[in-house]
Design a protein around this motif. Structure first.
Motif, PDB file in Angstrom:
ATOM      1  N   ASP A 212       2.229  13.132  23.099  1.00 24.25           N
ATOM      2  CA  ASP A 212       3.316  12.702  22.204  1.00 24.25           C
ATOM      3  C   ASP A 212       3.166  11.114  22.114  1.00 24.25           C
ATOM      4  N   ALA A 213       2.796  10.465  23.156  1.00 21.92           N
ATOM      5  CA  ALA A 213       2.585   8.901  22.806  1.00 21.92           C
ATOM      6  C   ALA A 213       1.418   8.641  21.932  1.00 21.92           C
ATOM      7  N   ASN A 214       0.585   9.388  21.801  1.00 24.28           N
ATOM      8  CA  ASN A 214      -0.401   9.249  20.440  1.00 24.28           C
ATOM      9  C   ASN A 214       0.227   9.223  19.306  1.00 24.28           C
ATOM     10  N   LEU A 215       1.096  10.036  19.191  1.00 20.06           N
ATOM     11  CA  LEU A 215       1.699  10.667  18.103  1.00 20.06           C
ATOM     12  C   LEU A 215       2.717   9.605  17.374  1.00 20.06           C
ATOM     13  N   VAL A 216       3.487   8.836  18.434  1.00 20.41           N
ATOM     14  CA  VAL A 216       4.238   7.785  18.074  1.00 20.41           C
ATOM     15  C   VAL A 216       3.205   6.424  17.635  1.00 20.41           C
ATOM     16  N   THR A 217       2.157   6.527  18.096  1.00 20.23           N
ATOM     17  CA  THR A 217       1.203   5.618  17.822  1.00 20.23           C
ATOM     18  C   THR A 217       0.703   5.867  16.370  1.00 20.23           C
ATOM     19  N   LEU A 218       0.460   7.236  15.924  1.00 21.07           N
ATOM     20  CA  LEU A 218      -0.265   7.771  14.520  1.00 21.07           C
ATOM     21  C   LEU A 218       1.160   7.198  13.640  1.00 21.07           C
ATOM     22  N   ALA A 219       2.282   7.492  14.279  1.00 16.44           N
ATOM     23  CA  ALA A 219       3.410   7.070  13.282  1.00 16.44           C
ATOM     24  C   ALA A 219       3.264   5.534  12.857  1.00 16.44           C
ATOM     25  N   GLU A 220       3.150   4.914  13.717  1.00 12.54           N
ATOM     26  CA  GLU A 220       3.097   3.507  13.475  1.00 12.54           C
ATOM     27  C   GLU A 220       1.780   3.286  12.888  1.00 12.54           C
ATOM     28  N   LEU A 221       0.779   3.823  12.929  1.00  9.38           N
ATOM     29  CA  LEU A 221      -0.483   3.507  12.012  1.00  9.38           C
ATOM     30  C   LEU A 221      -0.439   3.988  10.764  1.00  9.38           C
ATOM     31  N   TRP A 222       0.269   5.196  10.632  1.00  9.45           N
ATOM     32  CA  TRP A 222       0.354   5.734   9.196  1.00  9.45           C
ATOM     33  C   TRP A 222       1.476   5.170   8.137  1.00  9.45           C
ATOM     34  N   PHE A 223       2.757   4.912   9.005  1.00  8.28           N
ATOM     35  CA  PHE A 223       4.020   4.708   8.324  1.00  8.28           C
ATOM     36  C   PHE A 223       4.648   3.529   8.610  1.00  8.28           C
ATOM     37  N   GLY A 224       4.247   2.792   9.591  1.00  9.30           N
ATOM     38  CA  GLY A 224       4.991   1.688  10.169  1.00  9.30           C
ATOM     39  C   GLY A 224       4.338   0.105  10.323  1.00  9.30           C
ATOM     40  N   ALA A 225       4.545  -0.414  11.316  1.00 15.33           N
ATOM     41  CA  ALA A 225       4.184  -1.780  11.700  1.00 15.33           C
ATOM     42  C   ALA A 225       2.745  -1.811  11.995  1.00 15.33           C
ATOM     43  N   GLY A 226       1.996  -0.681  12.250  1.00 16.17           N
ATOM     44  CA  GLY A 226       0.515  -0.752  12.677  1.00 16.17           C
ATOM     45  C   GLY A 226      -0.230  -0.515  11.500  1.00 16.17           C
ATOM     46  N   ARG A 227       0.049  -0.533  10.199  1.00 20.04           N
ATOM     47  CA  ARG A 227      -0.942   0.097   8.987  1.00 20.04           C
ATOM     48  C   ARG A 227      -1.912  -1.034   8.767  1.00 20.04           C
ATOM     49  N   GLY A 228      -1.442  -2.477   9.032  1.00 22.71           N
ATOM     50  CA  GLY A 228      -2.287  -3.049   8.517  1.00 22.71           C
ATOM     51  C   GLY A 228      -3.026  -3.957   9.611  1.00 22.71           C
ATOM     52  N   LEU A 229      -2.884  -3.457  10.945  1.00 19.87           N
ATOM     53  CA  LEU A 229      -3.389  -4.104  12.125  1.00 19.87           C
ATOM     54  C   LEU A 229      -4.750  -3.293  12.740  1.00 19.87           C
ATOM     55  N   ALA A 230      -5.651  -4.000  13.123  1.00 14.64           N
ATOM     56  CA  ALA A 230      -7.019  -3.456  13.593  1.00 14.64           C
ATOM     57  C   ALA A 230      -6.636  -2.870  15.041  1.00 14.64           C
ATOM     58  N   ASP A 231      -5.833  -3.645  15.647  1.00 19.24           N
ATOM     59  CA  ASP A 231      -5.671  -3.131  17.145  1.00 19.24           C
ATOM     60  C   ASP A 231      -4.059  -3.395  17.465  1.00 19.24           C
TER      61      ASP A 231
END
Length: 425
Positions: A212-231
């Motif tokens: 589930d922690a990977n899924l929160v990370t995926l949510a940030e990567l796809w929809f949130g603050a992590g979309r434009g971040l490489a790392d």
């Protein structure tokens, strides 16, 4: 720092979803897949911009996009040119055909199960929540809960289960995503459970599972603050403590798919008992069950052992805010251990951003200024600013969105990547 609210549309038109990978930085995957993902991430984008971003000829992009249009995966969207006032041909952009596929994402947790249904462009169609009594469940029992919740959220969306293309499921614990195996989870009574295969047989749909922690990370990567971040790193604090890490716009899972278990790194030899069965884990000092255990002892709340962890934590927080020394010391100790964990993340990975996520982040004693100051002291002193830290207290629906992103990725890769190339990835 103040907790941020739910994700909002950045403006008019299509927002897009998925990681915003910089141009010319990702050439290892099939061009067809890169073109599709560029369109999906942008929301709407002209062909000429796709060619420019990927560094390929406009003719190649035209050929591939025509194939994707004929396959029903993307579509042309006409929009009047700015200042044209209706004259001339409208500008044509490409966008994902939202109704091409629908997927469901589910999070199974100790307190409740949540689900969302999204379309192929990542737009939310429906969501639902089923509360449950805490404690591990037998496989058949949890499969019944999955089926019940899925049928309920499908009814809300006005579709049948058969109209879904895939289901993503997240559980706490150790998960081998490739094999679809849950090696251990607090929501299951058994170990080494082939949850993906069992759920697929019960639902009659393709199923993929993840931590589930990977899924929160995926949510940030796809929809949130992590979309434009490489790392970037996401640390989740709920009933347990989890971590997800993105390297070069991709989730890192480790050789056996079981990496990034920050909650089970050891911070005290022969220390407090963790629910995984070992002692001294970080989780055993800062997760909600750890705080409730401390409160029961330190505040002599043995008469309240029958109360739920949520009620105990709310009471503990109220006592701390009112000035109770014992309650404050419990949060202070948890904050110090959190500082240890976060400083280790900084020292090991040097992320561009650390996101603290989960319902427990409402308790600001966990990430008070004292905690962040101690984290700064424990991190390597390089003379440069430490990574920024953001607090996202979005609740379980965010986790379900991550499960939906997992399912979207599963469906799109199956459609876009030849089997031989998927095996090589």
């Amino acid at each position: 720092m103040q907790p941020k609210g739910p994700m909002e549309d950045g403006g008019e038109g299509r927002r897009g979803c998925g990681p915003l990978i910089p141009p010319l930085s990702d050439t290892l995957r099939p061009l067809r897949q890169q073109v599709f993902e560029r369109v999906r991430a942008a929301g709407l984008i002209p062909r000429v911009q796709v060619a420019k971003d990927l560094g390929v000829s406009p003719a190649s992009v035209t050929t591939i996009t025509q194939e994707l249009i004929e396959a029903g995966l993307i579509e042309e969207v006409a929009a009047p040119r700015e200042g044209d006032q209706g004259r001339g041909r409208p500008a044509v952009s490409l966008g994902v055909r939202a109704n091409a596929h629908r997927v469901a994402g589910m999070k199974l947790s100790d307190r409740e199960h949540t689900a969302v249904i999204v379309d192929f462009a990542g737009n939310l169609i429906a969501d639902d929540v089923i509360p449950r009594r805490p404690g591990p469940m037998a496989l058949d029992e949890i499969l019944t809960a999955i089926q019940t919740l899925l049928d309920r959220v499908c009814a809300k969306a006005g579709i049948t289960r058969s109209e879904l293309s895939a289901v993503g499921i997240g559980v706490p614990g150790f998960v081998d995503t490739v094999a679809g195996m849950v090696m251990w989870s607090s929501v299951l009574t058994e170990r080494a459970v082939p949850l993906a295969a069992a759920a697929q047989a019960r639902l009659g749909l393709p199923v993929t599972v993840d931590n589930d922690a990977n899924l929160v990370t995926l949510a940030e990567l796809w929809f949130g603050a992590g979309r434009g971040l490489a790392d970037f790193a996401v640390v989740t604090i709920e009933h347990g403590v989890g971590m997800g890490y993105v390297i070069n716009h991709r989730i890192y899972r480790g050789t056996q798919g079981l990496g990034m278990e920050l909650g089970h790194t050891k911070v005290q030899l022969d220390g407090a008992l963790c629910r995984c069965g070992q002692r001294g884990c970080l989780e055993a000092y800062i997760a909600d069950y750890a705080l409730a255990r401390e409160a029961t002892t330190a505040l002599n709340w043995t008469h309240r052992e029958g109360q739920s962890i949520s009620v105990l934590l709310e009471s503990l927080y109220d006592h701390a805010k009112a000035g109770n020394t014992a309650a404050r010391s419990i949060f202070r100790r948890a904050g110090r251990y959190l500082a240890v964990g976060l400083s280790n993340v900084i020292n090991l990975f040097d992320p561009a951003l650390i996101i603290l996520s989960g319902e427990r982040m409402r308790y600001d004693y966990l990430y008070a200024q004292e905690t962040l100051a101690e984290m700064d002291m424990l991190a390597i002193q390089t003379g440069r600013p430490r990574p920024p830290i953001e607090i996202h207290a979005w609740g379980d629906l965010l986790w379900a969105h991550g499960a939906a992103a997992l399912a979207l990725s599963f469906v799109s890769e199956g459609l876009l990547v030849p089997a031989r190339e998927m095996a090589a990835q």
